[in-house]
Design a protein around this motif. Structure first.
Motif, PDB file in Angstrom:
ATOM      1  N   TYR A  15       1.314  71.241  65.561  1.00 13.70           N
ATOM      2  CA  TYR A  15       1.232  72.207  66.661  1.00 13.70           C
ATOM      3  C   TYR A  15       2.627  72.704  66.996  1.00 13.70           C
ATOM      4  CZ  TYR A  15       2.847  68.330  69.573  1.00 13.70           C
ATOM      5  OH  TYR A  15       3.575  67.284  70.104  1.00 13.70           O
ATOM      6  N   PRO A  16       2.756  73.963  67.415  1.00 15.44           N
ATOM      7  CA  PRO A  16       4.064  74.477  67.844  1.00 15.44           C
ATOM      8  C   PRO A  16       4.479  73.844  69.177  1.00 15.44           C
ATOM      9  CG  PRO A  16       2.545  76.268  67.285  1.00 15.44           C
ATOM     10  CD  PRO A  16       1.737  75.017  67.371  1.00 15.44           C
ATOM     11  N   VAL A  17       5.701  73.395  69.246  1.00 14.68           N
ATOM     12  CA  VAL A  17       6.215  72.797  70.480  1.00 14.68           C
ATOM     13  C   VAL A  17       6.470  73.916  71.492  1.00 14.68           C
ATOM     14  CG1 VAL A  17       8.041  71.396  71.492  1.00 14.68           C
ATOM     15  CG2 VAL A  17       7.264  70.942  69.159  1.00 14.68           C
ATOM     16  N   PRO A  18       5.928  73.815  72.698  1.00 15.77           N
ATOM     17  CA  PRO A  18       6.152  74.887  73.681  1.00 15.77           C
ATOM     18  C   PRO A  18       7.618  75.012  74.050  1.00 15.77           C
ATOM     19  CG  PRO A  18       5.099  72.975  74.700  1.00 15.77           C
ATOM     20  CD  PRO A  18       5.083  72.736  73.230  1.00 15.77           C
ATOM     21  N   GLY A  19       8.032  76.224  74.304  1.00 12.96           N
ATOM     22  CA  GLY A  19       9.423  76.495  74.628  1.00 12.96           C
ATOM     23  C   GLY A  19       9.782  76.083  76.037  1.00 12.96           C
ATOM     24  N   PRO A  20      11.049  76.165  76.391  1.00 15.36           N
ATOM     25  CA  PRO A  20      11.490  75.772  77.740  1.00 15.36           C
ATOM     26  C   PRO A  20      10.982  76.739  78.794  1.00 15.36           C
ATOM     27  CG  PRO A  20      13.301  76.777  76.534  1.00 15.36           C
ATOM     28  CD  PRO A  20      12.168  76.645  75.555  1.00 15.36           C
ATOM     29  N   THR A  21      10.783  76.219  79.991  1.00 21.18           N
ATOM     30  CA  THR A  21      10.328  77.034  81.118  1.00 21.18           C
ATOM     31  C   THR A  21      11.377  77.135  82.218  1.00 21.18           C
ATOM     32  OG1 THR A  21       9.283  75.098  82.134  1.00 21.18           O
ATOM     33  CG2 THR A  21       7.919  76.467  80.688  1.00 21.18           C
ATOM     34  N   ARG A 300       3.474  81.755  72.316  1.00 19.79           N
ATOM     35  CA  ARG A 300       3.379  80.897  71.137  1.00 19.79           C
ATOM     36  C   ARG A 300       3.062  81.741  69.899  1.00 19.79           C
ATOM     37  NH1 ARG A 300       0.290  75.233  72.708  1.00 19.79           N
ATOM     38  NH2 ARG A 300       1.674  74.620  74.424  1.00 19.79           N
ATOM     39  N   VAL A 301       3.824  81.497  68.860  1.00 20.89           N
ATOM     40  CA  VAL A 301       3.613  82.213  67.608  1.00 20.89           C
ATOM     41  C   VAL A 301       2.573  81.456  66.793  1.00 20.89           C
ATOM     42  CG1 VAL A 301       4.744  83.061  65.525  1.00 20.89           C
ATOM     43  CG2 VAL A 301       5.999  82.984  67.683  1.00 20.89           C
ATOM     44  N   PRO A 302       1.558  82.137  66.223  1.00 24.73           N
ATOM     45  CA  PRO A 302       0.589  81.432  65.386  1.00 24.73           C
ATOM     46  C   PRO A 302       1.277  80.732  64.212  1.00 24.73           C
ATOM     47  CG  PRO A 302      -0.170  83.648  65.915  1.00 24.73           C
ATOM     48  CD  PRO A 302       1.248  83.564  66.379  1.00 24.73           C
ATOM     49  N   LEU A 303       0.695  79.616  63.800  1.00 21.89           N
ATOM     50  CA  LEU A 303       1.303  78.839  62.718  1.00 21.89           C
ATOM     51  C   LEU A 303       1.420  79.658  61.443  1.00 21.89           C
ATOM     52  CD1 LEU A 303      -0.244  75.261  63.065  1.00 21.89           C
ATOM     53  CD2 LEU A 303       2.118  75.945  63.382  1.00 21.89           C
ATOM     54  N   ARG A 304       0.418  80.452  61.139  1.00 28.22           N
ATOM     55  CA  ARG A 304       0.451  81.230  59.901  1.00 28.22           C
ATOM     56  C   ARG A 304       1.579  82.259  59.928  1.00 28.22           C
ATOM     57  NH1 ARG A 304      -5.154  83.517  57.762  1.00 28.22           N
ATOM     58  NH2 ARG A 304      -5.449  81.256  57.776  1.00 28.22           N
ATOM     59  N   SER A 305       1.823  82.852  61.086  1.00 24.68           N
ATOM     60  CA  SER A 305       2.909  83.826  61.182  1.00 24.68           C
ATOM     61  C   SER A 305       4.272  83.150  61.157  1.00 24.68           C
ATOM     62  CB  SER A 305       2.754  84.648  62.463  1.00 24.68           C
ATOM     63  OG  SER A 305       1.510  85.319  62.495  1.00 24.68           O
ATOM     64  N   ILE A 373      11.100  75.225  61.968  1.00 26.16           N
ATOM     65  CA  ILE A 373      11.625  73.885  61.710  1.00 26.16           C
ATOM     66  C   ILE A 373      10.537  72.887  62.068  1.00 26.16           C
ATOM     67  CG2 ILE A 373      13.319  72.159  62.419  1.00 26.16           C
ATOM     68  CD1 ILE A 373      15.312  74.350  62.846  1.00 26.16           C
ATOM     69  N   ALA A 374      10.255  71.969  61.160  1.00 25.07           N
ATOM     70  CA  ALA A 374       9.207  70.957  61.364  1.00 25.07           C
ATOM     71  C   ALA A 374       9.873  69.612  61.639  1.00 25.07           C
ATOM     72  CB  ALA A 374       8.297  70.862  60.144  1.00 25.07           C
ATOM     73  N   VAL A 375       9.458  68.944  62.710  1.00 23.97           N
ATOM     74  CA  VAL A 375       9.977  67.632  63.088  1.00 23.97           C
ATOM     75  C   VAL A 375       8.794  66.701  63.314  1.00 23.97           C
ATOM     76  CG1 VAL A 375      12.086  68.545  64.103  1.00 23.97           C
ATOM     77  CG2 VAL A 375      10.067  68.262  65.535  1.00 23.97           C
ATOM     78  N   GLU A 376       9.084  65.409  63.328  1.00 21.36           N
ATOM     79  CA  GLU A 376       8.046  64.415  63.573  1.00 21.36           C
ATOM     80  C   GLU A 376       7.816  64.244  65.073  1.00 21.36           C
ATOM     81  OE1 GLU A 376       8.208  61.108  60.131  1.00 21.36           O
ATOM     82  OE2 GLU A 376      10.025  61.277  61.306  1.00 21.36           O
ATOM     83  N   ASP A 377       6.573  64.001  65.423  1.00 19.82           N
ATOM     84  CA  ASP A 377       6.204  63.729  66.811  1.00 19.82           C
ATOM     85  C   ASP A 377       6.324  62.226  67.038  1.00 19.82           C
ATOM     86  OD1 ASP A 377       5.357  63.915  69.370  1.00 19.82           O
ATOM     87  OD2 ASP A 377       3.291  64.473  68.924  1.00 19.82           O
ATOM     88  N   LEU A 378       7.570  61.760  67.174  1.00 17.77           N
ATOM     89  CA  LEU A 378       7.846  60.330  67.260  1.00 17.77           C
ATOM     90  C   LEU A 378       7.696  59.832  68.688  1.00 17.77           C
ATOM     91  CD1 LEU A 378      10.993  60.064  64.973  1.00 17.77           C
ATOM     92  CD2 LEU A 378       8.674  59.353  64.431  1.00 17.77           C
ATOM     93  N   THR A 421      10.919  78.763  65.660  1.00 17.45           N
ATOM     94  CA  THR A 421       9.785  77.984  66.139  1.00 17.45           C
ATOM     95  C   THR A 421       9.907  76.539  65.669  1.00 17.45           C
ATOM     96  OG1 THR A 421       8.384  79.955  66.020  1.00 17.45           O
ATOM     97  CG2 THR A 421       7.274  77.832  66.190  1.00 17.45           C
ATOM     98  N   VAL A 422       9.610  75.607  66.564  1.00 17.01           N
ATOM     99  CA  VAL A 422       9.639  74.181  66.250  1.00 17.01           C
ATOM    100  C   VAL A 422       8.193  73.682  66.179  1.00 17.01           C
ATOM    101  CG1 VAL A 422      10.428  71.901  66.962  1.00 17.01           C
ATOM    102  CG2 VAL A 422      11.866  73.906  67.369  1.00 17.01           C
ATOM    103  N   ILE A 423       7.842  73.047  65.070  1.00 15.52           N
ATOM    104  CA  ILE A 423       6.500  72.518  64.863  1.00 15.52           C
ATOM    105  C   ILE A 423       6.582  71.003  64.823  1.00 15.52           C
ATOM    106  CG2 ILE A 423       4.537  72.407  63.287  1.00 15.52           C
ATOM    107  CD1 ILE A 423       5.150  75.194  62.389  1.00 15.52           C
ATOM    108  N   ALA A 424       5.745  70.341  65.600  1.00 18.23           N
ATOM    109  CA  ALA A 424       5.673  68.883  65.629  1.00 18.23           C
ATOM    110  C   ALA A 424       4.494  68.431  64.776  1.00 18.23           C
ATOM    111  CB  ALA A 424       5.516  68.369  67.058  1.00 18.23           C
TER     112      ALA A 424
END
Length: 554
Positions: A15-21, A300-305, A373-378, A421-424
């Motif tokens: 899932y895309p990590v939501p941006g800062p608010t 949020r940007v769709p994953l495919r895009s 960028i893909a990171v682990e949801d640790l 976009t950061v994806i966890a």
């Protein structure tokens, strides 16, 4: 957490990590006079005492708190300061109580996990070996006996914490528990009693005000103009210190925000809400002001895009970030990258190390043209206790020192400024499967792929929706290339240089011969091994035909 028929963990979807608010920037208050510092100390001390009393009242209410008790507390505070100061104090009190409540819930879950782990190991025979899914028994009878007493202690603590949680009772130390404990260990903290007292008083001061949209410069209590002039609305008992109309005190120093200064100036000029917090750094002897405001959450940007330009998989470790760029088909491109950092020393030093590593990572991604960028949801919440890992003290220290939540939050805020976009992704089996399927094939004579580099490939492929396992190489007798199997290939629908070679059909061969000359077509016909004529309306001639038969055929 569920498992499948093979006993493996179920993999959660990326899932895309939501941006800062929100945004927070800090700057130093320069050129303050002794009068300015005295007024700031008086205001902070007076409001700090009111905040301490309000926090005590909020903790006493517990779960019986509602809007009426909140309004009653605010009415009691208003005569001692002002309505706006009272609103800022009560809001800060609620935030502090909620933070303590979340910490209490996390401590409760930790105690439950530790007690369950000790109980499970005590139920196993002494000396029994463990598996990947369940730890074994203790190694000796003495250890078993000591752990049985440890279980009794954990159960007693668990009962106490659970009773407090159900009753809504929290314990909060204004000024910080760490600083409070250092009072009894001044030699270890390398502090004198006077120096500790100064830090303790400064930590308990209250000098923060909430912003208000529509008011002048976005804040009626602590006001900073676009030119940097700072003025404070003094509480009612301190109005004799005012040097400006309407009970305000204007500081001699100015505040200029270098980072996001233009954005802050635009908000202030438009009278949009900006919150401020003034605090003293006792060690340096400097005053600072922090401005914060809310921003619109990015769409949020769709994953495919987001994955149209490939992805960079990042594997987080105790001392470095291992990254590898993948194309749209999940194939690694180029060489892996390593971004080192050192998580030792003070908190500010550790944070600077993480920011420097992430800055280099984002610059590399921007130079490659990758937008994801893909990171682990640790999450090591249930993995830090000594009951789970036994005597592996060094391993517990390693996973406890990894700033997983802070790194992802920092990466998200920094990536938002660069439109990345950061994806966890789920962290299950990424290191194991990455090393199993990608470490050996990507190792060459000039490059040795580490286990962490292979894990970064697995993380990137999981973010793209591809399986981590590589395509199986064909048997040796079925390989048409002399260099061996092409295990790192593109998808079946691709027609690039790394695509699958399809056999030449008769129709494709006919189309090619029609574009060539007559002699070239004859050569192609003779060299073809299919055994049938390729030219339309002709028969393949055998060398045994006579000259007359050849003339008749022609």
């Amino acid at each position: 957490m569920g498992t499948d028929q093979r006993g493996l963990r179920s993999i959660a979807a990326p899932y895309p990590v939501p941006g800062p608010t929100g945004v927070a920037v800090r700057t130093r208050l320069k050129c303050l006079t002794l009068q300015d510092e005295k007024v700031l100390r008086l205001v902070g001390s007076h409001l700090g005492s009111l905040a301490a009393a309000d926090l005590k009242a909020r903790c006493a209410d517990g779960l019986d708190h509602d809007s009426h008790t909140w309004a009653e507390r605010k009415r009691r505070l208003t005569p001692e300061c002002s309505s706006r100061w009272a609103g800022a104090i009560t809001k800060a009190t609620h935030d502090q109580w909620a933070l303590a409540r979340r910490g209490q819930a996390a401590h409760l879950r930790s105690l439950e996990a530790g007690a369950a782990m000790v109980r499970s190991r005590l139920s196993s025979p002494v000396g029994a070996k463990g598996t990947r899914k369940r730890p074994g028994g203790y190694r000796s009878k003495q250890e078993w006996h000591a752990k049985s007493r440890r279980l009794a202690t954990l159960q007693d603590r668990l009962a106490t914490v659970r009773a407090d949680f159900e009753a809504g009772l929290v314990r909060v130390v204004r000024g910080g528990k760490s600083l409070s404990r250092s009072r009894h260990h001044l030699d270890a903290a390398q502090l004198t009693e006077t120096a500790w007292r100064e830090r303790w008083q400064a930590a308990r001061w209250f000098l923060q005000a909430n912003g208000e949209t529509g008011k002048r410069f976005g804040n009626e209590t602590i006001r900073i103009t676009p030119q940097g002039e700072v003025s404070i609305k003094l509480p009612t008992p301190l109005k004799e210190w005012a040097n400006a109309p309407h009970g305000r005190y204007v500081l001699s120093g100015t505040a200029v925000f270098a980072h996001r200064g233009r954005e802050w100036a635009e908000r202030v000029a438009a009278n949009r809400a900006v919150a401020y917090r003034v605090h003293l750094d006792v060690e340096r002897g400097r005053w600072y002001v922090t401005a914060s405001w809310q921003i619109v959450a990015p769409s949020r940007v769709p994953l495919r895009s987001a994955l149209t330009e490939g992805v960079i998989g990042v594997d987080m470790n105790a001392d470095h970030l291992a990254a590898w760029r993948l194309d749209v088909h999940g194939n690694p491109i180029g060489d892996p990258r390593r971004f080192d950092y050192e998580l030792s020393g003070s908190a500010s030093h550790r944070d600077a190390q993480v920011r420097h590593a992430l800055t280099r990572l984002l610059r590399w991604a921007h130079g490659c043209g990758v937008k994801t960028i893909a990171v682990e949801d640790l999450d090591f919440t249930t993995s830090k206790s000594r009951e789970r890992h036994g005597r592996k003290k060094r391993f517990r220290q390693v996973i406890s020192g990894m700033p997983t939540a802070r790194l992802r939050a920092r990466l998200t805020s920094m990536a938002d400024a660069t439109a990345i976009t950061v994806i966890a992704v789920d962290a299950a089996y990424t290191s194991r499967w990455g090393a199993q399927h990608w470490q050996k094939p990507t190792t060459t004579a000039k490059r040795k792929t580490s286990r962490h580099d292979a894990a970064s490939i697995a993380i990137g492929r999981r973010a793209q929706g591809h399986p981590i396992r590589r395509r199986t190489a064909p048997p040796r007798t079925h390989q048409s290339d002399e260099c061996g199997p092409r295990t790192v290939q593109a998808g079946p629908g691709a027609r690039g240089g790394e695509g699958i070679r399809h056999p030449v059909t008769e129709r494709a061969h006919d189309a090619r011969t029609q574009t060539l000359g007559k002699e070239n077509a004859e050569d192609q016909r003779i060299q073809h091994r299919s055994g049938r004529a390729q030219d339309q309306g002709r028969h393949q001639m055998s060398p045994l035909h006579s000259a007359e038969e050849r003339l008749m055929i022609q």
